[in-house]
Design an enzyme around this catalytic site. Structure first.
Site, mmCIF file in Angstrom:
data_model
loop_
_atom_site.group_PDB
_atom_site.id
_atom_site.type_symbol
_atom_site.label_atom_id
_atom_site.label_comp_id
_atom_site.label_asym_id
_atom_site.label_seq_id
_atom_site.Cartn_x
_atom_site.Cartn_y
_atom_site.Cartn_z
ATOM 1 N N ARG A 45 1.039 -1.119 -0.048
ATOM 2 C CA ARG A 45 0.173 -0.092 -0.055
ATOM 3 C C ARG A 45 1.019 1.282 0.076
ATOM 4 N NH1 ARG A 45 -3.278 -3.304 3.596
ATOM 5 N NH2 ARG A 45 -5.093 -3.943 2.423
ATOM 6 N N HIS A 105 -1.375 16.919 -24.879
ATOM 7 C CA HIS A 105 -1.246 15.696 -24.476
ATOM 8 C C HIS A 105 -2.591 15.087 -24.915
ATOM 9 C CE1 HIS A 105 2.009 16.907 -22.267
ATOM 10 N NE2 HIS A 105 2.363 15.428 -21.910
ATOM 11 N N HIS A 124 -2.215 11.766 -26.746
ATOM 12 C CA HIS A 124 -2.635 10.472 -26.279
ATOM 13 C C HIS A 124 -3.173 9.616 -27.179
ATOM 14 C CE1 HIS A 124 -1.967 11.288 -21.656
ATOM 15 N NE2 HIS A 124 -0.815 11.251 -22.307
ATOM 16 N N ARG A 159 -3.712 21.800 -12.405
ATOM 17 C CA ARG A 159 -2.742 20.926 -12.821
ATOM 18 C C ARG A 159 -2.999 20.642 -14.447
ATOM 19 N NH1 ARG A 159 0.581 16.169 -9.906
ATOM 20 N NH2 ARG A 159 1.688 15.562 -11.649
ATOM 21 N N GLU A 191 -4.894 17.257 -9.531
ATOM 22 C CA GLU A 191 -5.456 17.659 -10.622
ATOM 23 C C GLU A 191 -6.596 17.931 -10.437
ATOM 24 O OE1 GLU A 191 -3.449 15.810 -14.223
ATOM 25 O OE2 GLU A 191 -5.494 16.187 -15.478
ATOM 26 N N ASN A 224 -1.067 19.216 -19.198
ATOM 27 C CA ASN A 224 -1.681 18.390 -20.327
ATOM 28 C C ASN A 224 -1.873 19.027 -21.685
ATOM 29 O OD1 ASN A 224 -1.794 16.212 -18.543
ATOM 30 N ND2 ASN A 224 -3.785 16.836 -17.757
ATOM 31 N N LYS A 248 2.698 11.854 -10.544
ATOM 32 C CA LYS A 248 1.620 10.920 -11.180
ATOM 33 C C LYS A 248 2.656 9.735 -11.660
ATOM 34 C CE LYS A 248 -1.373 14.192 -13.712
ATOM 35 N NZ LYS A 248 -1.700 14.732 -14.874
ATOM 36 N N GLU A 278 8.201 18.814 -24.392
ATOM 37 C CA GLU A 278 7.567 19.294 -23.207
ATOM 38 C C GLU A 278 8.276 20.523 -22.582
ATOM 39 O OE1 GLU A 278 5.265 17.439 -21.802
ATOM 40 O OE2 GLU A 278 5.658 15.401 -22.203
ATOM 41 N N HIS A 295 6.539 9.734 -26.944
ATOM 42 C CA HIS A 295 5.741 10.558 -26.317
ATOM 43 C C HIS A 295 5.870 12.165 -26.660
ATOM 44 C CE1 HIS A 295 2.908 11.785 -23.089
ATOM 45 N NE2 HIS A 295 3.898 12.726 -22.753
ATOM 46 N N LYS A 316 6.672 23.253 -13.140
ATOM 47 C CA LYS A 316 6.012 22.062 -12.814
ATOM 48 C C LYS A 316 5.841 22.195 -11.387
ATOM 49 C CE LYS A 316 4.714 17.462 -13.458
ATOM 50 N NZ LYS A 316 4.892 16.339 -14.182
HETATM 51 P P1 NAD Z 1 11.296 6.491 -22.293
HETATM 52 O O1 NAD Z 1 11.382 6.097 -20.578
HETATM 53 O O2 NAD Z 1 10.732 5.405 -23.182
HETATM 54 O O3 NAD Z 1 12.779 6.595 -22.557
HETATM 55 C C1 NAD Z 1 13.113 6.824 -24.085
HETATM 56 C C2 NAD Z 1 14.336 5.912 -24.332
HETATM 57 O O4 NAD Z 1 15.404 6.263 -24.145
HETATM 58 C C3 NAD Z 1 14.213 4.416 -23.883
HETATM 59 O O5 NAD Z 1 14.723 3.493 -25.128
HETATM 60 C C4 NAD Z 1 15.429 4.454 -22.961
HETATM 61 O O6 NAD Z 1 16.181 3.151 -22.903
HETATM 62 C C5 NAD Z 1 16.390 5.361 -23.488
HETATM 63 N N1 NAD Z 1 17.030 6.085 -22.583
HETATM 64 C C6 NAD Z 1 16.560 6.777 -21.358
HETATM 65 N N2 NAD Z 1 17.673 7.176 -20.994
HETATM 66 C C7 NAD Z 1 18.776 7.246 -21.536
HETATM 67 C C8 NAD Z 1 20.165 7.647 -21.601
HETATM 68 N N3 NAD Z 1 20.519 8.567 -20.591
HETATM 69 N N4 NAD Z 1 20.940 7.156 -22.678
HETATM 70 C C9 NAD Z 1 20.526 6.300 -23.775
HETATM 71 N N5 NAD Z 1 19.208 6.037 -23.692
HETATM 72 C C10 NAD Z 1 18.483 6.217 -22.639
HETATM 73 O O7 NAD Z 1 10.544 7.651 -22.687
HETATM 74 P P2 NAD Z 1 10.533 9.110 -22.096
HETATM 75 O O8 NAD Z 1 10.403 10.191 -23.101
HETATM 76 O O9 NAD Z 1 11.566 9.463 -20.971
HETATM 77 O O10 NAD Z 1 9.188 9.052 -21.122
HETATM 78 C C11 NAD Z 1 7.950 8.932 -21.845
HETATM 79 C C12 NAD Z 1 7.122 8.430 -20.781
HETATM 80 O O11 NAD Z 1 6.730 9.203 -19.753
HETATM 81 C C13 NAD Z 1 5.454 8.077 -21.301
HETATM 82 O O12 NAD Z 1 5.073 6.928 -20.807
HETATM 83 C C14 NAD Z 1 4.581 9.072 -20.870
HETATM 84 O O13 NAD Z 1 3.329 8.862 -20.600
HETATM 85 C C15 NAD Z 1 5.359 9.410 -19.508
HETATM 86 N N6 NAD Z 1 5.145 10.725 -18.910
HETATM 87 C C16 NAD Z 1 4.683 10.843 -17.516
HETATM 88 C C17 NAD Z 1 4.640 12.182 -16.997
HETATM 89 C C18 NAD Z 1 3.946 11.899 -15.506
HETATM 90 O O14 NAD Z 1 4.024 13.041 -15.047
HETATM 91 N N7 NAD Z 1 4.229 11.116 -14.903
HETATM 92 C C19 NAD Z 1 4.914 13.110 -17.407
HETATM 93 C C20 NAD Z 1 4.994 12.983 -18.902
HETATM 94 C C21 NAD Z 1 5.534 11.950 -19.525
HETATM 95 N N1 GLY Z 2 2.402 15.538 -17.188
HETATM 96 C C1 GLY Z 2 1.193 15.910 -16.682
HETATM 97 C C2 GLY Z 2 1.184 16.144 -15.175
HETATM 98 O O1 GLY Z 2 2.034 15.747 -14.615
HETATM 99 O O2 GLY Z 2 0.161 16.405 -14.596
#
Ligand code: NAD
Ligand code: GLY
Length: 372
Positions: A127, A256, A260, A249, A245, A253, A149, A191, A273, A235
């Site tokens: 939990r 997005h 999405h 917040r 949110e 998005n 998130k 972003e 993304h 942020k």
């Molecule tokens: P990702 O985590 O898929 O990373 C992208 C690629 O880069 C992967 O293949 C990874 O292996 C590679 N990589 C990562 N770091 C590296 C490094 N230093 N050197 C070499 N390769 C590296 O993608 P992302 O763009 O980081 O994240 C996208 C995800 O984040 C999506 O799922 C999206 O929904 C989520 N997201 C979440 C929030 C949130 O608030 N939680 C906000 C924005 C995006």
């Molecule tokens: N990336 C959207 C949020 O964190 O709210």
């Protein structure tokens, strides 16, 4: 030039924490954990993916050992298509094998995919146990790692399964960007441009005036630190006002909602993304023009900056029924109305409910104009 490390507080009433930005922080993690009160006996599970683990896991583990901690490493397959409930099962299996307790710690070492999954596994194991974010993509540094998130995708929609669970610490080491592929770097810039449009006009202008923003080698090193600082600060400010949110917040998005849809309908991982968000911002800009919300000039500035960053701007032709279905299963739907974040000017957006029929017509026109 900003002095590093820079410490930005995310000042939440119940779960305040710091985002620390600085070169070679990966070699400081042990001290940071001790300063937070973690005991050397704390069981630690590091979650990463093959590429990132190969580059950085040893440094991290060595530093933890140096500070007296022991840690296990779990390596999961990379990519958006792996961000699913099955992967959470693997993290939970490993948590069980290592008998993680309520005061144990998970560390996410990787991009947004690793961060979102590890955060969700931490939120749901016993939990809720503590976790730390060590983002290694630009996108995760400026956005995904901050704000709590966490979650995974459902086959029918992005991030439909999740929880709010704030990290204890976010540690941003820009040195890790050296190995990041250019395409991923550009996705992160999408972003950053988002932060410019939603509230930080100065950041938008810094990017407009920069010589080059397409990759790490061509971008000014001081600008990278400024980008990280301004984005995280934006942020943090928004999350502090609206952690769960219920209003403000949602502006994070921006881009997005349509982004999405593209990710879901084209298949996770086809567009990364940040690329989908780039197209989403273009679409939101066009919708804002239709609604006379912002000027053609500002719309053009946004388009030019996304192009300057080497990001995609063209809507891929998609089935209208499926687009509407995906839009209405997205989290931005309330009482059947879809909420859109629309730009008013560079640095200002509004949240607007739009009627289904109007959106249908708009998507029809988008499809007609699509050259893909
Ligand atoms: P990702 O985590 O898929 O990373 C992208 C690629 O880069 C992967 O293949 C990874 O292996 C590679 N990589 C990562 N770091 C590296 C490094 N230093 N050197 C070499 N390769 C590296 O993608 P992302 O763009 O980081 O994240 C996208 C995800 O984040 C999506 O799922 C999206 O929904 C989520 N997201 C979440 C929030 C949130 O608030 N939680 C906000 C924005 C995006
Ligand atoms: N990336 C959207 C949020 O964190 O709210």
């Amino acid at each position: 030039m900003k002095q590093t490390p820079i410490r930005i507080k995310v000042d939440l009433t119940n779960n305040p924490y710091e985002v620390v930005i600085g070169k070679n922080l990966l070699k400081q993690i042990g001290n940071e954990l001790l300063a937070l009160g973690f005991k050397q006996s704390t069981k630690i599970l590091i979650v990463s993916n093959p590429v990132v683990a190969k580059e950085y896991a040893n440094q991290l583990i060595q530093n933890l050992h140096l500070a007296g901690f022991t840690a296990k490493l779990l390596v999961l397959e990379a990519g958006e298509s792996q961000k699913n409930i099955k992967s959470i099962g693997y993290i939970h299996d490993s948590s069980y094998e290592q008998k993680l307790e309520r005061n144990s710690l998970m560390i996410a070492l990787g991009g947004g995919v690793v961060g979102d999954m590890t955060g969700f596994a931490a939120a749901t194991w016993l939990r809720g146990i503590p976790f730390v974010q060590i983002p290694t993509t630009l996108l995760a540094m400026v956005d995904a790692s901050v704000g709590g998130k966490t979650g995974v995708n459902h086959p029918k929609g992005k991030n439909l399964i999740g929880a709010f669970h704030q990290p204890k610490l976010v540690l941003i080491d820009p040195v890790t960007l050296k190995t990041l592929p250019d395409r991923e770097f550009r996705a992160g810039i999408a972003e950053v441009i988002k932060y410019g449009v939603i509230g930080d006009k100065k950041l938008f202008e810094l990017l407009e005036n920069a010589k080059d923003i397409k990759n790490l080698n061509s971008i000014d090193k001081e600008l990278i630190i400024e980008i990280l600082y301004r984005s995280v600060k934006s942020k943090a400010k928004i999350v502090e006002q609206d952690e769960r949110e219920s209003g403000l917040r949602a502006i994070l998005n921006y881009g997005h909602t349509f982004g999405h849809v593209i990710e879901t309908l084209e298949g996770y991982g086809v567009w990364i993304h940040g690329e989908a968000v780039s197209i989403g911002m273009i679409v939101a800009g066009e919708l804002a023009i239709k609604k006379n919300l912002w000027t053609i000039e500002d719309n053009q500035r946004q388009k030019e900056l996304l192009l300057k960053a080497g990001l995609p701007i063209h809507w891929p032709k998609l089935n209208i029924t499926k687009v509407l279905e995906t839009l209405t299963t997205d989290k931005k739907v309330k009482d059947g109305n879809i909420k859109f974040i629309l730009p008013k000017s560079i640095g200002k957006v509004i949240i607007d409910d739009i009627d289904n029929e109007e959106i249908k017509k708009f998507i029809y026109n988008l499809n007609q104009a699509s050259n893909c």
